[in-house]
Write an enzyme that holds these catalytic residues in place. Structure first.
Site, PDB file in Angstrom:
ATOM      1  N   GLU A 130      -5.037  11.947   3.419  1.00  0.00           N
ATOM      2  CA  GLU A 130      -5.735  13.267   3.212  1.00  0.00           C
ATOM      3  C   GLU A 130      -4.755  14.190   2.358  1.00  0.00           C
ATOM      4  O   GLU A 130      -5.094  14.804   1.338  1.00  0.00           O
ATOM      5  CB  GLU A 130      -6.156  14.226   4.465  1.00  0.00           C
ATOM      6  N   ASP A 198      -5.465   5.648  -0.134  1.00  0.00           N
ATOM      7  CA  ASP A 198      -5.064   4.329   0.678  1.00  0.00           C
ATOM      8  C   ASP A 198      -3.640   4.007   0.388  1.00  0.00           C
ATOM      9  O   ASP A 198      -2.759   3.789   1.280  1.00  0.00           O
ATOM     10  CB  ASP A 198      -6.108   3.426   0.767  1.00  0.00           C
TER      11      ASP A 198
END
Length: 480
Positions: A130, A198
């Site tokens: 995030e 990611d």
């Protein structure tokens, strides 16, 4: 990681669903012709969202959990590039598995993530993902691009994202009415951003001292857990985990040297605290559950189970049994804020306020500005009837941390019996403003300013009143 707004598949689908914004569930925060998203403007949107979140979501204002989550986030941020503004971490009381990022460094996670993460590295992998969405400005850049091809302004688009964050039902309704081509564009954009978050998030995870394999482990666990579920979590409904994403996370983690990562006591304590105090479908037999867990785990895991057992006993007013467990924990972890906080709760429950105050004053020597220590000390002073001391302590603390709603609520309690009506009204105004209730905030601050007997205080409150009015305008119409 496919979480609600940062996966963008749900949130960005709202961009073509303008009827949702007409329900007055969100402020009108923009005008036509605005397309630039400066860093300053992004930060202003973020601060407005914090207040909107507090007004519309079950935000957990628990100093201990907030301290833990912020420390974890800052550990990751210390290794991040392009950090343009201070980050804020919000914990939402919700057993579902979800997390999201918003403009201006706002990260919110559901308490259910603690319940489903096996260790601190798995939780940190969510935060790292995030944080990367924000530092890479995925949301801001998408909003800028969409504002050039839609009648909505950036502010209107931001409102749609915020609506998706706090009202997933409305977000799903918008998803069903979105044009197919538009939705495909959002999904394609999302896919690229997710893989980038990611990749960079995994490097961030490793550099901050966490296990890089935890990201793939958590992915795999979620994919397997909900493979045949009729109602998978919102995260997987809006953004499934393809096998390629899991494989890539596993492959990238293998590039780092293998090592052993010690367990985190504080993560397990936070997990136990959420299970007892904030789980929405808890059980009255939790103390028995933790009692069984003590004998099944290693030392730190066993101590976390003892902590959970003590909290459960506190909930059912079995104070002596709770004290036995907490004293044992204090003998091994006397400086731990989780233990310190629970000992304070226990002392105050048994009217041993002086013991709590003395312990916290000693802790304050070690941690002079720690919110857990300061909030607990203020609360203990209030329960002991020492209102002026509590007010003085909180006044000093709030000058450095004016965004703490719990501290403002406590100082309001301190001023009420002191018959300082002006200061009480100011505190009420600040609490209302932090929860996005600006009409109440302005009204209360006007009363505070009118009641002020000192000219300097009256001028200061008048200046704050004007500031609140400007914030209200930002809330209603954010502009450059």
């Amino acid at each position: 990681m496919g979480f609600r707004a940062t996966s963008l598949a749900l949130a960005l689908s709202l961009f073509t669903a303008t009827p949702l914004l007409a329900a007055n569930t969100l402020p009108d925060i923009g005008t036509a012709g605005v397309s630039a998203m400066s860093v300053e403007r992004e930060a202003r949107f973020g601060q407005a969202f914090i207040r909107f979140a507090r007004a519309n979501q079950p935000v957990i204002d628990d100093p201990v959990l907030n301290e833990y989550l912020t420390d974890l986030g800052l550990k990751l941020l210390s290794q991040a590039d392009s950090v343009r503004f201070p980050f804020s971490f919000l914990l939402i009381r919700d057993d579902s598995i979800n997390a999201s990022a918003f403009l201006g460094g706002i990260i919110q996670i559901h308490s259910g993530l603690f319940l489903n993460a096996a260790n601190e590295s798995e939780l940190a992998s969510v935060l790292a993902h995030e944080i990367t969405h924000v530092t890479q400005r995925h949301i801001a850049r998408y909003l800028e691009s969409q504002s050039r091809s839609t009648p909505l302004t950036i502010a209107g688009l931001v409102g749609s994202v915020a609506l998706a964050l706090v009202n997933p039902q409305a977000g799903m309704a918008a998803l069903q009415t979105t044009l197919g081509l538009k939705m495909q564009s959002a999904i394609n954009y999302t896919r690229d951003n997710e893989f980038e978050a990611d990749r960079i998030g995994l490097r961030l995870l490793h550099n901050a001292g966490f296990d890089p394999t935890a990201m793939a482990t958590f992915f795999q666990k979620l994919a397997e857990q909900y493979q045949f579920a009729s109602t998978p979590p919102q995260m997987l409904l809006t953004h499934p985990l393809p096998a390629s994403r899991i494989a890539e996370a596993r492959s990238r983690a293998a590039e780092y040297p293998a090592k052993q990562y010690p367990p985190s006591l504080n993560f397990q304590l936070a997990k136990a605290r959420i299970m007892v105090r904030f789980r929405q479908s808890g059980t009255t037999e939790l103390h028995r559950f933790f009692e069984r867990e003590v004998s099944r785990n290693g030392e730190w895991m066993a101590d976390a189970a003892r902590y959970g057992q003590a909290l459960s006993l506190l909930q059912i007013h079995e104070y002596e049994q709770a004290r036995s467990l907490l004293d044992e924990l204090a003998g091994r972890h006397g400086n731990n804020i989780f233990v310190l906080d629970s000992l304070t709760d226990l002392d105050n429950a048994q009217n041993r306020h002086d013991a709590a105050i003395n312990r916290l004053q000693q802790a304050r020597q070690r941690l002079p500005d720690n919110q857990v220590v300061m909030i607990n000390l203020a609360d203990s002073l209030l329960q002991a009837g020492r209102h002026q001391q509590a007010a003085d302590l909180l006044d000093s603390y709030l000058r450095r941390h004016p965004e703490n709603p719990l501290a403002w609520e406590l100082i309001a309690q301190a001023y009420r019996p002191l018959s300082d009506e002006s200061a009480f009204r100011q505190a009420q105004a600040e609490v209302a403003a932090l929860k996005g209730r600006y009409e109440v905030a302005v009204d209360q601050m006007e009363i505070a300013a009118n009641l002020a007997t000192d000219a300097m205080q009256r001028a200061r409150l008048g200046a704050r009143l004007e500031q609140l009015r400007r914030q209200q305008k930002d809330w209603d119409a954010l502009r450059n």
